[in-house]
Design an enzyme around this catalytic site. Structure first.
Site, PDB file in Angstrom:
ATOM      1  N   ALA A  26       3.557   5.788   1.641  1.00 30.66           N
ATOM      2  CA  ALA A  26       3.114   5.064   3.129  1.00 30.66           C
ATOM      3  C   ALA A  26       1.863   5.127   3.006  1.00 30.66           C
ATOM      4  O   ALA A  26       0.310   5.604   1.876  1.00 30.66           O
ATOM      5  CB  ALA A  26       3.292   6.010   3.737  1.00 30.66           C
ATOM      6  N   ASN A  27       0.910   5.056   4.591  1.00 29.81           N
ATOM      7  CA  ASN A  27      -0.214   4.522   4.425  1.00 29.81           C
ATOM      8  C   ASN A  27      -0.659   5.405   5.959  1.00 29.81           C
ATOM      9  O   ASN A  27       0.238   6.256   6.603  1.00 29.81           O
ATOM     10  CB  ASN A  27      -0.365   2.826   4.758  1.00 29.81           C
ATOM     11  CG  ASN A  27       0.037   2.723   5.575  1.00 29.81           C
ATOM     12  OD1 ASN A  27      -0.135   2.453   6.525  1.00 29.81           O
ATOM     13  ND2 ASN A  27       0.710   1.369   4.794  1.00 29.81           N
ATOM     14  N   ARG A  28      -1.795   5.311   6.131  1.00 30.34           N
ATOM     15  CA  ARG A  28      -2.393   6.004   7.516  1.00 30.34           C
ATOM     16  C   ARG A  28      -2.042   5.209   8.797  1.00 30.34           C
ATOM     17  O   ARG A  28      -2.555   5.880  10.180  1.00 30.34           O
ATOM     18  CB  ARG A  28      -3.841   6.429   7.849  1.00 30.34           C
ATOM     19  CG  ARG A  28      -3.661   7.318   6.444  1.00 30.34           C
ATOM     20  CD  ARG A  28      -5.573   7.779   6.653  1.00 30.34           C
ATOM     21  NE  ARG A  28      -5.514   8.084   5.504  1.00 30.34           N
ATOM     22  CZ  ARG A  28      -5.629   9.954   5.139  1.00 30.34           C
ATOM     23  NH1 ARG A  28      -5.024  11.106   5.741  1.00 30.34           N
ATOM     24  NH2 ARG A  28      -5.603   9.785   3.897  1.00 30.34           N
TER      25      ARG A  28
END
Ligand code: PMT
Length: 413
Positions: free
Chosen positions: A206-208
């Site tokens: 995932a990413n932020r």
């Protein structure tokens, strides 16, 4: 902020929903409005003056007969940019529809040329009574804005139509009233959030991205009259009038975008799409006891580049560039490579900028134009700056009809 400096008389009449006026008042003040509260005698049975006075921009007023000001209703009515009545009882609606002025609020309603918005709240039997239905019809015909009540729990445990609209819906309606409708009739598709690419049955890459920037853009476009579709990986409550398509992976986002892109006049890709995903996805949870797995990655489809290749005439395609180095060079490269009309570059390594923050700072790049920087501010304001630029681009290309005009042509005389 569209409400900055706007003088709003907040009329509160006597219903159990009067307590929600406190939240509405707080949100309007937070949005920059100058809120002047006026309570009816009925409202005072449900809500103390002190609470509203403490949160509003001026103390609560209740009285037509006032030692310091002989005619408070004309000053209130004439100086208002908006009179908002929330909650509006059957009595106040009836008095306003028939021109009856019995207290400070009903006098003020008659002593204004400002727009008026009423937010009815009452029991279902009252809301559906022919007298109330007629009064609401009369008010609408005169141009009064009505925020319809919702279905839900009412006083005494009853359930039905008549519950005051949620405060965020009311505040959004107020903001819309002051917002230019320069995207009326256009279709806008916005992406938000970070994609999640599965590794196994429980783990993801995932990413932020929180989705805040994309959601702010969707809201801004809807407020300015567009029909908006938001393709998002994060839940977004309170998005009235916005079609929400929830996705998780880059492949799902690509599929959703391919479905809605051909009819869109404007596309804004604010989502953080994964560039790589695991080549093989285990259908069960990988066991820790088997040791660290070798995860082989493969590239995801570049959704935006695909949209650039298939762009219909007149469509405005906007991308974002999240960079930590060489912001302008990298953004300019993406602008050209993905055939964009506008790229919004953010230096996501800078304090308060990019992922998860409530603020952002961006540089707007267009082919053949000087880059334009927008300093650190709330993501809502960045969204407005992006939409302003889109509106400018659309008016510069009016000779070339967009997809909406192709689908839904204006009737010719
Ligand atoms: O969501 P927030 O927490 O509010 O944070 C906002 C944000 C930092 C996510 C946002 O401001 C932002 O920068 N979004 C773009 C993030 C990104 O993926 O940037 P990029 O430079 O890697 O990609 C360039 C463009 O191509 C982007 O418009 C992206 O949506 C698009 N892209 C990227 C990869 C891919 N496979 N397909 C794409 O369409």
């Amino acid at each position: 902020m569209v409400l900055t400096g706007k003088r709003i008389v907040l009329g509160v009449s006597g219903g159990i929903a009067a307590y929600k006026a406190v939240e509405i008042c707080r949100r309007l003040v937070d949005a920059g409005a100058h809120v002047v509260p006026v309570m009816t005698a009925g409202a005072e049975h449900f809500l103390g003056r002190t609470t509203l006075s403490a949160l509003a921009s001026e103390p609560v007023q209740t009285d037509l007969w006032n030692a310091t000001e002989p005619i408070p209703h004309t000053r209130l009515g004439q100086s208002a940019d908006l009179i908002l009545v929330a909650p509006a009882t059957a009595r106040v609606i009836s008095a306003y529809a028939t021109g009856l002025s019995t207290d400070l609020l009903t006098n003020t309603l008659l002593a204004t040329r400002a727009p008026v918005m009423v937010c009815p709240a009452m029991h279902t039997e009252m809301w559906e009574h022919p007298a109330v239905v007629d009064n609401i019809t009369t008010l609408r015909r005169r141009g009064v804005h009505v925020v319809d009540p919702e279905q839900g729990r009412l006083a005494g445990g009853d359930v039905g139509a008549g519950r005051l609209a949620a405060p965020d819906r009311i505040v959004q309606a107020v903001e819309r009233l002051f917002t230019p409708r320069d995207l009326d009739g256009t279709r806008v598709v916005v992406t938000a959030g970070g994609t999640r690419e599965p590794i196994d049955a429980v783990r993801v890459i995932a990413n932020r991205s929180s989705g805040k920037q994309g959601i702010a853009i969707a809201r801004a476009a809807a407020a300015r009259g567009a029909r908006v579709t938001l393709v998002t990986t994060v839940g977004a409550p309170g998005l009235h009038d916005i079609e929400v398509v929830e996705v998780e992976t880059a492949a799902q986002m690509q599929e959703a975008m391919q479905a809605c892109a051909p009819a869109a006049d404007v596309i804004v890709m604010a989502a953080a799409v994964a560039d790589f995903r695991p080549k093989v996805v285990a259908d069960r949870k990988l066991k820790k006891a088997d040791g660290a797995p070798d995860i082989v990655l493969e590239p995801t489809p570049d959704i935006l580049a695909g949209l650039g290749d298939a762009k219909p005439a007149g469509q405005i395609l906007v991308g974002f560039a999240a960079e930590t180095d060489d912001l302008l060079d990298n953004a300019a490269r993406k602008l050209a490579a993905k055939k964009l009309d506008l790229i919004v570059a953010n230096d996501v390594g800078a304090p308060g900028v990019g992922f998860q923050h409530d603020t952002n700072a961006v540089t707007l790049l267009q082919p053949g134009a000087e880059p334009r920087s927008v300093g650190l501010r709330r993501k809502d304001d960045i969204a407005d700056a992006v939409i302003d630029t889109v509106v400018g681009l659309r008016s510069a290309t009016t000779s070339s009809p967009g997809p909406t005009s192709a689908i839904d042509p204006e009737p010719t005389p």
